[in-house]
Design a protein around this motif. Structure first.
Motif, PDB file in Angstrom:
ATOM      1  N   ALA A   1     -49.865  78.933  85.830  1.00  0.00           N
ATOM      2  CA  ALA A   1     -49.645  78.713  87.368  1.00  0.00           C
ATOM      3  C   ALA A   1     -48.602  79.137  87.926  1.00  0.00           C
ATOM      4  N   GLY A   2     -47.582  79.832  87.456  1.00  0.00           N
ATOM      5  CA  GLY A   2     -46.340  80.085  87.660  1.00  0.00           C
ATOM      6  C   GLY A   2     -46.188  81.680  87.409  1.00  0.00           C
TER       7      GLY A   2
ATOM      8  N   ALA B   1     -52.161  72.597  77.908  1.00  0.00           N
ATOM      9  CA  ALA B   1     -51.417  72.242  79.139  1.00  0.00           C
ATOM     10  C   ALA B   1     -50.117  73.059  79.344  1.00  0.00           C
ATOM     11  N   ASP B   2     -49.618  73.426  78.250  1.00  0.00           N
ATOM     12  CA  ASP B   2     -48.351  74.202  78.538  1.00  0.00           C
ATOM     13  C   ASP B   2     -48.738  75.575  78.784  1.00  0.00           C
ATOM     14  N   THR B   3     -50.053  76.161  78.417  1.00  0.00           N
ATOM     15  CA  THR B   3     -50.612  77.452  78.711  1.00  0.00           C
ATOM     16  C   THR B   3     -50.986  77.633  80.325  1.00  0.00           C
ATOM     17  N   GLU B   4     -51.510  76.606  80.484  1.00  0.00           N
ATOM     18  CA  GLU B   4     -52.136  76.361  81.957  1.00  0.00           C
ATOM     19  C   GLU B   4     -50.875  76.208  82.881  1.00  0.00           C
ATOM     20  N   GLN B   5     -49.844  75.715  82.475  1.00  0.00           N
ATOM     21  CA  GLN B   5     -48.603  75.606  83.478  1.00  0.00           C
ATOM     22  C   GLN B   5     -47.881  77.003  83.591  1.00  0.00           C
ATOM     23  N   ARG B   6     -47.886  77.677  82.511  1.00  0.00           N
ATOM     24  CA  ARG B   6     -47.247  79.045  82.428  1.00  0.00           C
ATOM     25  C   ARG B   6     -48.284  79.939  83.369  1.00  0.00           C
TER      26      ARG B   6
ATOM     27  N   ASP C   1     -52.193  69.759  74.047  1.00  0.00           N
ATOM     28  CA  ASP C   1     -50.615  70.021  74.458  1.00  0.00           C
ATOM     29  C   ASP C   1     -50.468  71.530  74.554  1.00  0.00           C
TER      30      ASP C   1
ATOM     31  N   ARG D   1     -55.868  80.613  76.544  1.00  0.00           N
ATOM     32  CA  ARG D   1     -56.193  79.261  77.260  1.00  0.00           C
ATOM     33  C   ARG D   1     -57.555  79.184  76.961  1.00  0.00           C
TER      34      ARG D   1
END
Length: 379
Positions: A111-112, A104-109, A101, A169
């Motif tokens: 990406a933006g 996934a949050d780190t990769e989402q951050r 989890d 990550r």
């Protein structure tokens, strides 16, 4: 004398004769017999054989813990790598999911745009506006210099924040891989193709590291022969041989020498020969024993009898329902046949069973007569 009395006496006499004959038959020892035939006599070097499992071992517990899932049972046939059982992983799956989890949050951050990068974008726009004001009017130098300094600081902070997230990550990926490996190490797999012969532990049992969970015996087997040192010179690489398993009676199976081990057993002084069967019989199992013969010489058109008919240098010959213990001169000997150089003629009948029951001149009840040697298995 009356006729009825005479008939009764005749019948009684016949009954006595019949009963005496039956009693004599019952008291007469019985034996199978074989005729002396001509064929190829072979001189063999013999040895004892054993069918051994290629591998036999305990399957150890990979770690300490409680046995959770298991398909282990006696007689289970498994293939190398099959999952047989696993230990309770405890909190490891929870920690793995937590790391996933976070990943996934780190990769989402990543990406933006990060907050520090948004700050940099705003300061960059302010600096552009300040440049326009300086061209068309007055803009305090101190304010401009501070804006440039803030812009550089925001840029450095944005790069640092992104680098920190990238390190996080990679760390989460490593942690997930380590947790997966820990969970994987709690699994118990079949080390090779085989059959489970014993089960030592069941679900719910508390195990310690390396404690045996089950015993496995390989499906592959090897055949070893033990040969006396006096005979080992006659054994050669790739030499053909004949095997007789005690479980398959007098059937002979072709084989070849795979390897002759270069040293003898220090206790028995016998050499070990590894054999390879040309066509193993169905039902061949580890633990079977038997005999093997290596052909050292041949005589064509020789007089042959079953080897079991020979005791020492004697045979028992049948003539007119009676036996004669006769001394003979044996020649080449194989696992099943014996060559007779002198003392018998083709067509003579010799006993092959219960030889210890007979003495010279005694009667014999021949139950069956064989006219050929023991059969050999076809390759």
């Amino acid at each position: 004398m009356k006729r009825t009395t005479l008939l009764w006496l005749i019948g009684l006499g016949l009954g006595v004769v019949l009963a005496s004959w039956l009693l004599l038959r019952l008291l007469t020892p019985s034996s199978a017999a074989a005729r002396v035939v001509r064929g190829k006599a072979v001189q063999v070097v013999s040895g004892t054989i054993n069918v051994l499992a290629e591998a036999e071992s305990d399957i150890p517990s990979p770690d300490s813990g409680i046995l959770e899932d298991s398909i282990l049972k006696q007689g289970l046939v498994v293939q190398a790598g099959d999952l047989l059982a696993r230990l309770n992983p405890g909190d490891l799956p929870f920690h793995e999911q937590e790391d996933r989890d976070n990943l996934a949050d780190t990769e989402q951050r990543l990406a933006g745009r990060l907050p520090s990068e948004f700050q940099f974008d705003g300061l960059k726009q302010q600096l552009a506006d300040a440049d326009k004001l300086r061209q068309t009017g007055y803009y305090p130098t101190t304010d401009y210099d501070k804006l440039v300094s803030d812009l550089h600081a925001a840029e450095a902070q944005g790069k640092s924040d992104r680098a920190d997230l990238e390190i996080k990550r990679k760390g989460l990926i490593t942690d997930i891989a380590n947790t997966e490996d820990q969970i994987k190490r709690l699994e118990i797999h079949a080390p090779y193709n085989g059959t489970i012969t014993l089960v030592y532990a069941y679900p719910g049992d508390l195990l310690t590291k390396d404690k045996p969970v089950a015993k496995i015996v390989s499906q592959d087997f090897r055949i070893t022969a033990e040969v006396n040192q006096d005979d080992v010179a006659a054994v050669r690489q790739s030499q053909t041989a004949q095997i007789r398993f005690f479980a398959f009676h007098n059937v002979l199976f072709p084989a070849r020498v795979k390897l002759l081990l270069p040293s003898s057993d220090p206790t028995t002084q016998r050499f070990t020969v590894l054999l390879e069967m040309i066509k193993p019989p169905p039902g061949l199992l580890p633990g079977l024993t038997g005999e093997v013969s290596f052909i050292a010489g041949e005589h064509p058109n020789a007089l042959l009898i079953p080897r079991r008919a020979l005791f020492g240098e004697n045979v028992i010959v049948v003539h007119g329902g009676r036996v004669e213990v006769r001394q003979v001169k044996p020649g080449f000997l194989s696992l099943t046949d014996a060559e007779i150089l002198d003392g018998l003629q083709e067509g003579d009948l010799v006993l092959t069973e219960n030889l210890d029951l007979f003495r010279n001149g005694e009667s014999v009840n021949v139950t069956s007569i064989s006219d050929e040697s023991a059969p050999a298995a076809k390759p």
